[in-house]
Scaffold this active site. Sequence first.
Site, PDB file in Angstrom:
ATOM      1  N   ASN A 191      11.861 -18.012   4.391  1.00  0.00           N
ATOM      2  CA  ASN A 191      11.460 -18.316   5.768  1.00  0.00           C
ATOM      3  C   ASN A 191       9.968 -18.624   5.876  1.00  0.00           C
ATOM      4  OD1 ASN A 191      14.075 -17.610   6.357  1.00  0.00           O
ATOM      5  ND2 ASN A 191      13.542 -16.271   8.065  1.00  0.00           N
ATOM      6  N   ILE A 192       9.670 -19.794   6.435  1.00  0.00           N
ATOM      7  CA  ILE A 192       8.282 -20.249   6.550  1.00  0.00           C
ATOM      8  C   ILE A 192       8.063 -20.825   7.945  1.00  0.00           C
ATOM      9  CG2 ILE A 192       6.569 -21.890   5.675  1.00  0.00           C
ATOM     10  CD1 ILE A 192       8.057 -21.802   2.958  1.00  0.00           C
ATOM     11  N   ASP A 193       7.155 -20.243   8.676  1.00  0.00           N
ATOM     12  CA  ASP A 193       6.753 -20.791   9.976  1.00  0.00           C
ATOM     13  C   ASP A 193       5.237 -20.979  10.032  1.00  0.00           C
ATOM     14  OD1 ASP A 193       6.622 -21.632  12.566  1.00  0.00           O
ATOM     15  OD2 ASP A 193       7.298 -19.780  13.492  1.00  0.00           O
ATOM     16  N   THR A 194       4.504 -19.935   9.643  1.00  0.00           N
ATOM     17  CA  THR A 194       3.044 -19.960   9.793  1.00  0.00           C
ATOM     18  C   THR A 194       2.398 -21.169   9.116  1.00  0.00           C
ATOM     19  OG1 THR A 194       2.928 -17.585  10.065  1.00  0.00           O
ATOM     20  CG2 THR A 194       0.942 -18.658   9.224  1.00  0.00           C
ATOM     21  N   ASP A 210      17.224 -17.770  14.206  1.00  0.00           N
ATOM     22  CA  ASP A 210      16.299 -16.848  13.525  1.00  0.00           C
ATOM     23  C   ASP A 210      16.192 -15.555  14.358  1.00  0.00           C
ATOM     24  OD1 ASP A 210      14.383 -16.074  11.651  1.00  0.00           O
ATOM     25  OD2 ASP A 210      12.734 -17.070  12.703  1.00  0.00           O
ATOM     26  N   HIS A 211      16.320 -14.422  13.709  1.00  0.00           N
ATOM     27  CA  HIS A 211      16.150 -13.108  14.362  1.00  0.00           C
ATOM     28  C   HIS A 211      16.939 -12.958  15.671  1.00  0.00           C
ATOM     29  CE1 HIS A 211      13.194 -11.532  11.548  1.00  0.00           C
ATOM     30  NE2 HIS A 211      12.646 -12.728  11.549  1.00  0.00           N
ATOM     31  N   HIS A 225       5.506 -11.009   9.459  1.00  0.00           N
ATOM     32  CA  HIS A 225       5.358 -12.347  10.041  1.00  0.00           C
ATOM     33  C   HIS A 225       3.894 -12.678  10.350  1.00  0.00           C
ATOM     34  CE1 HIS A 225       9.719 -11.745  11.442  1.00  0.00           C
ATOM     35  NE2 HIS A 225       9.732 -12.666  10.513  1.00  0.00           N
ATOM     36  N   ASP A 228      19.715  -9.673  13.384  1.00  0.00           N
ATOM     37  CA  ASP A 228      18.691  -8.752  12.881  1.00  0.00           C
ATOM     38  C   ASP A 228      18.893  -7.374  13.511  1.00  0.00           C
ATOM     39  OD1 ASP A 228      16.543  -7.308  12.089  1.00  0.00           O
ATOM     40  OD2 ASP A 228      15.012  -8.732  12.752  1.00  0.00           O
TER      41      ASP A 228
HETATM   42  O1  G3H Z   1      10.077 -14.770  13.409  1.00  0.00           O
HETATM   43  C1  G3H Z   1       9.029 -15.380  13.292  1.00  0.00           C
HETATM   44  C2  G3H Z   1       8.894 -16.819  13.514  1.00  0.00           C
HETATM   45  O2  G3H Z   1       7.603 -17.185  13.110  1.00  0.00           O
HETATM   46  C3  G3H Z   1       9.184 -17.248  14.936  1.00  0.00           C
HETATM   47  O3  G3H Z   1       8.114 -16.991  15.772  1.00  0.00           O
HETATM   48  O4  G3H Z   1       9.109 -15.991  17.845  1.00  0.00           O
HETATM   49  O5  G3H Z   1       6.857 -17.096  17.875  1.00  0.00           O
HETATM   50  O6  G3H Z   1       8.932 -18.472  17.628  1.00  0.00           O
HETATM   51  P1  G3H Z   1       8.268 -17.152  17.365  1.00  0.00           P
HETATM   52  P1  13P Z   2       5.996 -16.496   8.972  1.00  0.00           P
HETATM   53  O1  13P Z   2       5.754 -16.538  10.463  1.00  0.00           O
HETATM   54  O2  13P Z   2       5.159 -15.429   8.328  1.00  0.00           O
HETATM   55  O3  13P Z   2       5.856 -17.830   8.387  1.00  0.00           O
HETATM   56  O4  13P Z   2       7.497 -16.022   8.790  1.00  0.00           O
HETATM   57  C1  13P Z   2       8.559 -16.826   9.209  1.00  0.00           C
HETATM   58  C2  13P Z   2       9.797 -16.022   9.357  1.00  0.00           C
HETATM   59  O5  13P Z   2      10.046 -15.037   8.680  1.00  0.00           O
HETATM   60  C3  13P Z   2      10.759 -16.481  10.369  1.00  0.00           C
HETATM   61  O6  13P Z   2      11.843 -15.609  10.479  1.00  0.00           O
HETATM   62 ZN    ZN Z   3      11.461 -13.595  10.041  1.00  0.00          ZN
END
Ligand code: G3H
Ligand code: 13P
Ligand code: ZN
Length: 362
Positions: free
Chosen positions: A275-278, A83-84, A198, A105
């Site tokens: 993309n889902i993390d939160t 990711d990124h 994000h 990215d």
């Molecule tokens: O890019 C956003 C994701 O929520 C990853 O977050 O860099 O804190 O692991 P992080």
């Molecule tokens: P959120 O942190 O808003 O869920 O986004 C996740 C994301 O885009 C990871 O690349």
């Molecule tokens: Zn992202």
Amino acid sequence: MALVTLRQMLDHAAEYAYGVPAFNINNMEQGLAIMRAAKACDAPVIIQASRGARSYAGDIMLRHLVQALVEMFPDIPVVMHQDHGNNDATCLSAIRHGFTSVMMDGSLEEDMKTPATYDYNVDITARVTRATHAVGASVEGELGVLGSLETGEAAPEDGSGATGKLSQDQLLTDPDQAVDFVLRTKCDALAIACGTSHGAYKFSRKPDGDILSMGTIAAIHDKLPNTHLVMHGSPSVPQDLQDLINAFGGHMPQTYGVPVQEIERGIRMGVRKVNIDTDCRMAMTAQFRRIATEKPQEFDPRKFLIPAMDELAELCRDRFERFGTAGHAHAIKPIPMDDMAKRYASGALAPRITPQSPPSNR
Ligand code: G3H
Ligand code: 13P
Ligand code: ZN
């Protein structure tokens, strides 16, 4: 089932008109919860690790963790995605550690704070794509800078987000430039900017078209009807999880995410990776808080982690169902990376820019 590439999975998703959630992981419990949900509904899954996750868990731990998940859940195809990625080294070292897909990215410079020029983005994404395709892995590029259309800023807690004020032009991907970008970089999937950012605090009200520009996605899809689009910053920040966190001592100010119905609409317009993390973080934290409050005598971490995994698995299962991912895992037969490399080299896997009629059901 072996790991599969993002390109293979998203080609399947496009053929059958579904989207795939990409969940971030950092540890075993997140991995187990996501995979249990995937198995329960026969869903293929994208697991992604940020640079932060790689330094938190370590590359060796992540590699073996994902291998263990693949071994434990042999019927579920898994993409392991960076990711990124911020430069060539991040992306190529991910592949060396078993990732089958990377995001380069180039919307931001290497510091992941400074918006990059278009030429910089094209150069670095094309270069990483060449190297990555040579070994059969896939590439996601990003055009446009993630950030809020309400404030012109990226989210403050963001590990990868621009600093300073961004213009509307930067915050919304230009559809004509998107065509040029995919042609020149040959990326397999395109992350677009449409007003999401994000973290939990992306919208101060339930988003409408002024602050979540689904129209931008529609315009890009009109020009690139065959290209796999990616929505970043797409948790729905569920009200029930906000309430649960706050009921047990949290202080999350009222906030709004991307409504699941809007993502479903995006999927009808070519969005294939979401993309889902939160939401995943909130699901686990809500249960940590509940157990800590309801059972203050408890000190066995498993008593916190088991309900946390259950809450996360339930969230993942819901997204697999709603995005149409459920029911497709068994149909994906992994193509080895070496074969993917040959297909790229022969031109059989060209960028997906062939025009076709856009679907009418928006
Ligand atoms: O890019 C956003 C994701 O929520 C990853 O977050 O860099 O804190 O692991 P992080
Ligand atoms: P959120 O942190 O808003 O869920 O986004 C996740 C994301 O885009 C990871 O690349
Ligand atoms: Zn992202």
